[in-house]
Design a protein around this motif. Sequence first.
Motif, mmCIF file in Angstrom:
data_model
loop_
_atom_site.group_PDB
_atom_site.id
_atom_site.type_symbol
_atom_site.label_atom_id
_atom_site.label_comp_id
_atom_site.label_asym_id
_atom_site.label_seq_id
_atom_site.Cartn_x
_atom_site.Cartn_y
_atom_site.Cartn_z
ATOM 1 N N GLY A 76 1.227 -0.813 0.064
ATOM 2 C CA GLY A 76 0.947 -0.970 1.485
ATOM 3 C C GLY A 76 -0.134 -0.052 2.011
ATOM 4 O O GLY A 76 -0.946 -0.453 2.848
ATOM 5 N N PHE A 125 5.139 -3.851 6.569
ATOM 6 C CA PHE A 125 5.393 -2.955 5.442
ATOM 7 C C PHE A 125 6.560 -2.014 5.725
ATOM 8 O O PHE A 125 7.323 -1.675 4.811
ATOM 9 C CB PHE A 125 4.133 -2.165 5.103
ATOM 10 C CG PHE A 125 3.098 -2.962 4.366
ATOM 11 C CD1 PHE A 125 3.364 -3.494 3.114
ATOM 12 C CD2 PHE A 125 1.846 -3.191 4.929
ATOM 13 C CE1 PHE A 125 2.414 -4.238 2.434
ATOM 14 C CE2 PHE A 125 0.886 -3.930 4.252
ATOM 15 C CZ PHE A 125 1.172 -4.459 3.001
ATOM 16 N N LEU A 135 6.858 0.839 -0.515
ATOM 17 C CA LEU A 135 5.855 0.463 0.481
ATOM 18 C C LEU A 135 4.783 -0.373 -0.210
ATOM 19 O O LEU A 135 3.706 0.101 -0.543
ATOM 20 C CB LEU A 135 5.233 1.712 1.111
ATOM 21 C CG LEU A 135 4.373 1.486 2.358
ATOM 22 C CD1 LEU A 135 5.210 0.942 3.499
ATOM 23 C CD2 LEU A 135 3.698 2.786 2.784
#
Length: 251
Positions: A76, A125, A135
């Motif tokens: 992420g 996320f 993440l």
Amino acid sequence: LRLDLPSPFPGLRSVLGVDALSAWFAVPVLVVGGLGSIFATAYWPARRHPHNGRRLHFCYGLLLASLVFILLARDGTSFLIAWEVMALTNFFMVTIEENDLEVRRAGWLYLLYSHVTILGLFAFFMLQHQLTGALGFERIAAAAPPGARSAIFLLALVAFGIKAGAMPLHSWLPPAHAAAPSHVSAVMSGVLLKMGVYGLLRATAVLPPGPLSWAAVVLAIGGLTTLLAITFALSQRDLKRLLAYSSSENI
């Protein structure tokens, strides 16, 4: 193919990877982006545009680099950084003729929509992290709460739908197309809008099979965009705005 890199942020990973999906979407990035750079050497040479020529060429190269990193990002943090770089560099190119009031308005509208997308992706996320502990684009278990899965789907649909120019989230697209230099408009039509499709495919791939209502929502938005965008395209007198609506219809 995956590559773990040291992250500048403690506790976060930086992971790059290549699969068939990212390789497929890399084709328009490299082909359209490469042709646009060749066109720009004669269309907007730095020697004839000493005030903004170098800025335009630098931002154009940085934009293409950010698009490649979006396709490579598997966590992420890397994805959000690359997405933000894409948004900012395109903003600086859309507003390359900032002395024009309409250009400035188009640029700020584009930037507003871009950061609504960023906020949506951040929420996407964060919610995914709560469900998976990671993440990044990690698979979500089928046992996850249905409400959380639906929220993730809607966040992805809104965030990436804005970038794809889906109606009614499209109003940034025609003025940005009209304000940008021609080769930047070409990249926006041929590449940037496709990042919305790529992101939606990448995001929904982490979800277990959802209810039929998800498909109905996507089909309704697609049908609405197809009908309205081509109708608006037929009424345009500005070629770039016509191409913007046509690109939205095709997406």
